[in-house]
Design a protein around this motif. Structure first.
Motif, PDB file in Angstrom:
ATOM      1  N   ILE A  21      35.916  36.882  35.971  1.00  0.00           N
ATOM      2  CA  ILE A  21      36.739  37.812  36.750  1.00  0.00           C
ATOM      3  C   ILE A  21      37.416  38.856  35.881  1.00  0.00           C
ATOM      4  O   ILE A  21      37.560  40.012  36.271  1.00  0.00           O
ATOM      5  N   GLY A  22      37.830  38.449  34.670  1.00  0.00           N
ATOM      6  CA  GLY A  22      38.536  39.383  33.815  1.00  0.00           C
ATOM      7  C   GLY A  22      37.752  40.648  33.528  1.00  0.00           C
ATOM      8  O   GLY A  22      38.328  41.738  33.393  1.00  0.00           O
ATOM      9  N   CYS A  23      36.443  40.535  33.422  1.00  0.00           N
ATOM     10  CA  CYS A  23      35.599  41.708  33.136  1.00  0.00           C
ATOM     11  C   CYS A  23      34.948  42.277  34.395  1.00  0.00           C
ATOM     12  O   CYS A  23      34.808  43.493  34.508  1.00  0.00           O
ATOM     13  N   HIS A  24      34.522  41.407  35.306  1.00  0.00           N
ATOM     14  CA  HIS A  24      33.723  41.858  36.443  1.00  0.00           C
ATOM     15  C   HIS A  24      34.497  41.930  37.752  1.00  0.00           C
ATOM     16  O   HIS A  24      33.922  42.300  38.776  1.00  0.00           O
ATOM     17  N   GLY A  25      35.777  41.603  37.729  1.00  0.00           N
ATOM     18  CA  GLY A  25      36.598  41.732  38.917  1.00  0.00           C
ATOM     19  C   GLY A  25      36.512  40.539  39.854  1.00  0.00           C
ATOM     20  O   GLY A  25      35.598  39.704  39.742  1.00  0.00           O
ATOM     21  N   LYS A  26      37.446  40.464  40.769  1.00  0.00           N
ATOM     22  CA  LYS A  26      37.482  39.373  41.735  1.00  0.00           C
ATOM     23  C   LYS A  26      36.191  39.333  42.540  1.00  0.00           C
ATOM     24  O   LYS A  26      35.729  40.356  43.052  1.00  0.00           O
ATOM     25  N   ALA A  53      35.986  28.412  41.035  1.00  0.00           N
ATOM     26  CA  ALA A  53      36.791  28.042  39.873  1.00  0.00           C
ATOM     27  C   ALA A  53      35.961  28.110  38.592  1.00  0.00           C
ATOM     28  O   ALA A  53      36.462  28.510  37.537  1.00  0.00           O
ATOM     29  N   ARG A  54      34.703  27.783  38.679  1.00  0.00           N
ATOM     30  CA  ARG A  54      33.860  27.750  37.485  1.00  0.00           C
ATOM     31  C   ARG A  54      33.535  29.147  36.956  1.00  0.00           C
ATOM     32  O   ARG A  54      33.259  29.314  35.783  1.00  0.00           O
ATOM     33  N   VAL A  55      33.540  30.131  37.832  1.00  0.00           N
ATOM     34  CA  VAL A  55      33.233  31.491  37.380  1.00  0.00           C
ATOM     35  C   VAL A  55      34.500  32.306  37.137  1.00  0.00           C
ATOM     36  O   VAL A  55      34.442  33.524  37.001  1.00  0.00           O
ATOM     37  N   ALA A  56      35.646  31.628  37.054  1.00  0.00           N
ATOM     38  CA  ALA A  56      36.909  32.340  36.833  1.00  0.00           C
ATOM     39  C   ALA A  56      36.878  33.156  35.544  1.00  0.00           C
ATOM     40  O   ALA A  56      37.521  34.210  35.446  1.00  0.00           O
ATOM     41  N   ALA A  57      36.125  32.691  34.546  1.00  0.00           N
ATOM     42  CA  ALA A  57      36.032  33.432  33.284  1.00  0.00           C
ATOM     43  C   ALA A  57      35.351  34.784  33.453  1.00  0.00           C
ATOM     44  O   ALA A  57      35.510  35.663  32.608  1.00  0.00           O
ATOM     45  N   VAL A 103      28.267  40.045  22.583  1.00  0.00           N
ATOM     46  CA  VAL A 103      28.755  38.802  21.994  1.00  0.00           C
ATOM     47  C   VAL A 103      29.564  37.931  22.959  1.00  0.00           C
ATOM     48  O   VAL A 103      29.325  36.720  23.037  1.00  0.00           O
ATOM     49  N   PRO A 104      30.531  38.475  23.722  1.00  0.00           N
ATOM     50  CA  PRO A 104      31.263  37.596  24.641  1.00  0.00           C
ATOM     51  C   PRO A 104      30.358  36.891  25.653  1.00  0.00           C
ATOM     52  O   PRO A 104      30.543  35.700  25.935  1.00  0.00           O
TER      53      PRO A 104
END
Length: 209
Positions: free
Chosen positions: A9-14, A3-7, A50-51
């Motif tokens: 996933i959007g860039c690096h995939g599931k 849950a903590r690394v959910a941010a 930056v992100p």
């Protein structure tokens, strides 16, 4: 931790297995030491995007190491198919650099650090296969121009600075064209690296119970 690394996933995939975007690499299965030091580099500004700089700005070392361990433990899944080969001449030039280096300029073979199957080496050297040529070229260029740096002694900065643009393109194309034969980094051995490398020798946090 999932849950903590959910941010991520959007860039690096599931599970960090990668996405179609050429510039967002796979995280799953890479050495924990390597991932940890990249997270530190983004947090501390030695690696600039930056992100990532923003997301990691206030996270402590121990937390970043737990993130690195999480992604290192994930199954990397299927790797992308080998890219279409560029011209034979460019491919051969890249093969020579990757497997034999350029001794007269102090450029070691990629395989001498990243392993015989180019799958990486524990604890801090990543694999080079299963990555797209544009990504590899961009990272070598970032080292050449000081946009990406690592812990001293920064062996990759030294290596990249000794390559010209055509050589960067050639070795990137050859690496991208190779099939993945090993999906996990090789264990650390007593074999010395051809250059001192801070990222491989830097200490890691002591896990707490």
């Amino acid at each position: 931790m999932e849950a903590r690394v959910a941010a991520c996933i959007g860039c690096h995939g599931k599970a960090g297995r990668g996405v179609a975007n050429v510039y967002f690499p796979r995280l799953a299965g890479k050495p924990a030491g390597y991932l940890y030091h990249q997270l530190l580099a983004f947090r501390d500004g030695r690696r600039k995007y930056v992100p990532m700089n923003y997301l990691l700005a206030y996270l402590p070392d121990a937390y970043l190491y737990k993130m690195a361990q999480y992604f290192a433990a994930q199954d990397p899944g299927a790797f992308p198919q080998a890219a279409p080969a560029p011209s034979g001449q460019a491919l051969e030039a890249g093969r020579r650099i990757a497997t034999g280096g350029i001794p007269e300029r102090g450029v070691p073979a990629c395989a001498s650090c990243h392993g015989d199957e180019l799958a990486g080496r524990e604890p801090g050297i990543p694999g080079l296969l299963g990555l797209r040529a544009d990504y590899l070229s961009a990272q070598l260029g970032a080292w050449r121009y000081g946009v990406r740096t690592a812990l001293a002694p920064d062996c990759m900065q030294l290596v990249a600075a000794r390559l010209d643009e055509a050589e960067v393109a050639a070795v990137s194309a050859w690496l991208a064209s190779r099939p993945v034969t090993r999906t996990r980094p090789t264990p650390r051995t007593g074999r010395a690296l051809p250059l001192p490398c801070g990222g491989q020798d830097a200490p890691l946090p002591v896990p707490r119970p």
